[in-house]
Write a protein that holds these residues in place. Structure first.
Motif, PDB file in Angstrom:
ATOM      1  N   SER A 155       0.824  -1.200   0.000  1.00 18.73           N
ATOM      2  CA  SER A 155       0.000   0.000   0.000  1.00 18.73           C
ATOM      3  C   SER A 155       0.861   1.254   0.000  1.00 18.73           C
ATOM      4  O   SER A 155       0.575   2.222  -0.709  1.00 18.73           O
ATOM      5  N   TYR A 156       1.938   1.240   0.798  1.00 14.94           N
ATOM      6  CA  TYR A 156       2.834   2.401   0.822  1.00 14.94           C
ATOM      7  C   TYR A 156       3.491   2.598  -0.543  1.00 14.94           C
ATOM      8  O   TYR A 156       3.566   3.717  -1.049  1.00 14.94           O
ATOM      9  N   LEU A 157       3.972   1.501  -1.139  1.00 15.06           N
ATOM     10  CA  LEU A 157       4.621   1.577  -2.448  1.00 15.06           C
ATOM     11  C   LEU A 157       3.661   2.122  -3.499  1.00 15.06           C
ATOM     12  O   LEU A 157       4.026   2.969  -4.320  1.00 15.06           O
ATOM     13  N   GLN A 158       2.432   1.659  -3.461  1.00 13.40           N
ATOM     14  CA  GLN A 158       1.441   2.133  -4.427  1.00 13.40           C
ATOM     15  C   GLN A 158       1.169   3.630  -4.257  1.00 13.40           C
ATOM     16  O   GLN A 158       1.064   4.366  -5.245  1.00 13.40           O
ATOM     17  N   SER A 159       1.075   4.088  -3.015  1.00 17.61           N
ATOM     18  CA  SER A 159       0.850   5.518  -2.762  1.00 17.61           C
ATOM     19  C   SER A 159       2.019   6.349  -3.257  1.00 17.61           C
ATOM     20  O   SER A 159       1.836   7.429  -3.825  1.00 17.61           O
ATOM     21  N   LEU A 160       3.234   5.847  -3.044  1.00 18.41           N
ATOM     22  CA  LEU A 160       4.421   6.565  -3.501  1.00 18.41           C
ATOM     23  C   LEU A 160       4.440   6.659  -5.029  1.00 18.41           C
ATOM     24  O   LEU A 160       4.722   7.726  -5.597  1.00 18.41           O
ATOM     25  N   ARG A 161       4.138   5.564  -5.686  1.00 21.63           N
ATOM     26  CA  ARG A 161       4.111   5.572  -7.152  1.00 21.63           C
ATOM     27  C   ARG A 161       3.056   6.540  -7.685  1.00 21.63           C
ATOM     28  O   ARG A 161       3.304   7.271  -8.655  1.00 21.63           O
ATOM     29  N   LEU A 162       1.895   6.561  -7.051  1.00 29.21           N
ATOM     30  CA  LEU A 162       0.854   7.497  -7.472  1.00 29.21           C
ATOM     31  C   LEU A 162       1.283   8.939  -7.256  1.00 29.21           C
ATOM     32  O   LEU A 162       1.016   9.814  -8.086  1.00 29.21           O
ATOM     33  N   SER A 163       1.946   9.200  -6.138  1.00 27.13           N
ATOM     34  CA  SER A 163       2.417  10.554  -5.857  1.00 27.13           C
ATOM     35  C   SER A 163       3.390  11.031  -6.926  1.00 27.13           C
ATOM     36  O   SER A 163       3.313  12.170  -7.408  1.00 27.13           O
ATOM     37  N   ARG A 164       4.314  10.149  -7.324  1.00 26.27           N
ATOM     38  CA  ARG A 164       5.278  10.504  -8.374  1.00 26.27           C
ATOM     39  C   ARG A 164       4.574  10.660  -9.723  1.00 26.27           C
ATOM     40  O   ARG A 164       4.931  11.526 -10.529  1.00 26.27           O
ATOM     41  N   ALA A 165       3.565   9.821  -9.973  1.00 21.91           N
ATOM     42  CA  ALA A 165       2.809   9.921 -11.225  1.00 21.91           C
ATOM     43  C   ALA A 165       2.076  11.256 -11.314  1.00 21.91           C
ATOM     44  O   ALA A 165       2.013  11.882 -12.381  1.00 21.91           O
ATOM     45  N   LEU A 166       1.533  11.716 -10.187  1.00 25.46           N
ATOM     46  CA  LEU A 166       0.842  13.006 -10.165  1.00 25.46           C
ATOM     47  C   LEU A 166       1.800  14.139 -10.526  1.00 25.46           C
ATOM     48  O   LEU A 166       1.429  15.063 -11.251  1.00 25.46           O
ATOM     49  N   ILE A 198       4.431   7.436 -18.268  1.00 20.18           N
ATOM     50  CA  ILE A 198       4.357   7.721 -16.829  1.00 20.18           C
ATOM     51  C   ILE A 198       4.167   6.420 -16.048  1.00 20.18           C
ATOM     52  O   ILE A 198       4.783   6.218 -15.001  1.00 20.18           O
ATOM     53  N   ALA A 199       3.332   5.524 -16.570  1.00 23.77           N
ATOM     54  CA  ALA A 199       3.134   4.227 -15.921  1.00 23.77           C
ATOM     55  C   ALA A 199       4.456   3.493 -15.804  1.00 23.77           C
ATOM     56  O   ALA A 199       4.789   2.929 -14.748  1.00 23.77           O
ATOM     57  N   TYR A 200       5.243   3.506 -16.877  1.00 22.47           N
ATOM     58  CA  TYR A 200       6.550   2.832 -16.885  1.00 22.47           C
ATOM     59  C   TYR A 200       7.522   3.510 -15.926  1.00 22.47           C
ATOM     60  O   TYR A 200       8.224   2.852 -15.149  1.00 22.47           O
ATOM     61  N   GLU A 201       7.554   4.841 -15.951  1.00 26.49           N
ATOM     62  CA  GLU A 201       8.512   5.602 -15.135  1.00 26.49           C
ATOM     63  C   GLU A 201       8.243   5.469 -13.639  1.00 26.49           C
ATOM     64  O   GLU A 201       9.141   5.668 -12.828  1.00 26.49           O
ATOM     65  N   THR A 202       7.017   5.161 -13.277  1.00 27.05           N
ATOM     66  CA  THR A 202       6.672   5.094 -11.856  1.00 27.05           C
ATOM     67  C   THR A 202       6.494   3.661 -11.341  1.00 27.05           C
ATOM     68  O   THR A 202       6.047   3.464 -10.212  1.00 27.05           O
ATOM     69  N   GLY A 203       6.850   2.668 -12.164  1.00 30.64           N
ATOM     70  CA  GLY A 203       6.904   1.303 -11.669  1.00 30.64           C
ATOM     71  C   GLY A 203       5.650   0.474 -11.826  1.00 30.64           C
ATOM     72  O   GLY A 203       5.601  -0.667 -11.346  1.00 30.64           O
ATOM     73  N   GLU A 210       3.566  17.936 -15.145  1.00 26.71           N
ATOM     74  CA  GLU A 210       4.583  18.455 -16.073  1.00 26.71           C
ATOM     75  C   GLU A 210       4.104  18.407 -17.522  1.00 26.71           C
ATOM     76  O   GLU A 210       4.591  19.148 -18.368  1.00 26.71           O
ATOM     77  N   ASP A 211       3.154  17.524 -17.825  1.00 24.77           N
ATOM     78  CA  ASP A 211       2.538  17.425 -19.161  1.00 24.77           C
ATOM     79  C   ASP A 211       3.582  17.221 -20.264  1.00 24.77           C
ATOM     80  O   ASP A 211       3.538  17.866 -21.305  1.00 24.77           O
ATOM     81  N   ILE A 212       4.528  16.318 -19.995  1.00 27.51           N
ATOM     82  CA  ILE A 212       5.564  16.024 -20.993  1.00 27.51           C
ATOM     83  C   ILE A 212       5.441  14.584 -21.475  1.00 27.51           C
ATOM     84  O   ILE A 212       5.426  14.328 -22.685  1.00 27.51           O
TER      85      ILE A 212
END
Length: 297
Positions: free
Chosen positions: A242-253, A266-271, A258-260
């Motif tokens: 659950s912690y890992l998933q929250s961290l990945r979502l935070s980085r995805a946000l 983004i899915a790939y970059e955040t695991g 940045e809209d790049i």
């Protein structure tokens, strides 16, 4: 001022500069629904922290304990402890926060303030964290003193630092007087647990974009898989997944803002293992798809 996403380093230590080098104290207000994921995630910092709930109910987790605070109640968290906060119930929770570095109380290295009143209490078991309720007179005095320091730091009138440090010493005295030094130090198991979870979170924070396994995380912390999961759950009240998933979502946000990159990138970059799984998890947690979120910015 509100920090919507707490900046942290690889050790999950908050890197926000609280105040200035010359006066290391700062005030924040946090409306939890405005934070990136709707709560203040696990972090730690060298500063001591005083919090007071100003709206709704807030559940604070710190040092293997949980505190459900109602409006007007507060909490002291000593230097170096992992902690987090979430709203409890339907009402949006919010709290006022005063962070101050121990060296502000120490005055100068080798002073009587540092040697008698600050350093011994950084490892005082009675001061790891202290619940402060508005019904208890001495605790209410601390909360009122905290609010006075907050007002002074926000208004910044001429000479406010002198008045703020005076009020800070008074509330520190009140805290020490009512939670005296036990003559011991933090229990070794409790200290080791806090340190081990910092290592676990640090490793996750540095490798969240990879296909992480609990086995890899456990080895980093020199624990068995079962003990790693059990310890993390005991200290944080959350699972590693659950912690890992929250961290990945935070980085995805952050990347969506940045809209790049594309959604798939983004899915790939955040695991996340696939774009479809990323979209599924994102919609479940955020109530909209990543694309809808990006368009709403």
């Amino acid at each position: 001022m509100q920090i919507l996403d707490i900046p942290i380093n690889q050790n999950q230590m908050e890197t926000t500069r609280h105040g200035s080098f010359g006066f290391p104290a700062a005030v924040y207000s946090s409306v939890l629904s405005r934070n990136v994921l709707g709560f203040t995630n696990w972090h730690w910092h060298e500063e001591m922290q005083l919090c007071r709930v100003i709206q709704g109910n807030v559940r604070f987790s710190v040092n293997q304990k949980q505190y459900l605070l109602q409006t007007g109640d507060g909490l002291f968290v000593n230097s170096g402890y992992l902690h987090m906060a979430k709203s409890e119930g339907r009402a949006d929770g919010a709290y006022l926060c005063l962070n101050f570095h121990p060296r502000l109380l120490a005055s100068f290295h080798g002073s009587v303030f540092e040697e008698q009143y600050v350093q011994p209490n950084l490892k005082n078991p009675a001061l790891e964290d202290v619940l402060l309720t508005k019904e208890t007179p001495w605790q209410r005095n601390i909360l009122d003193g905290m609010e006075r320091v907050c007002r002074l730091c926000e208004e910044k009138m001429s000479g406010y630092e002198l008045l703020a440090i005076s009020a800070l010493y008074a509330l520190w005295f009140e805290l020490l007087k009512n939670t005296p030094c036990t003559g011991g130090t933090i229990s070794r198991p409790r200290f080791q647990s806090n340190t081990a979870v910092q290592i676990i979170i640090s490793y996750i924070n540095g490798h969240y974009a990879e296909a992480l396994t609990v086995g890899e995380i456990a080895r980093e912390a020199s624990l068995s898989v079962s003990e790693c999961c059990r310890l993390f759950k005991r200290v944080t009240g959350d699972t590693i997944f659950s912690y890992l998933q929250s961290l990945r979502l935070s980085r995805a946000l952050d990347l969506l803002k940045e809209d790049i990159l594309s959604i798939s990138q983004i899915a790939y970059e955040t695991g996340f293992c696939s774009a479809s799984y990323f979209i599924e998890v994102f919609k479940k947690r955020m109530g909209q798809t990543p694309l809808q979120y990006r368009k709403s910015l």
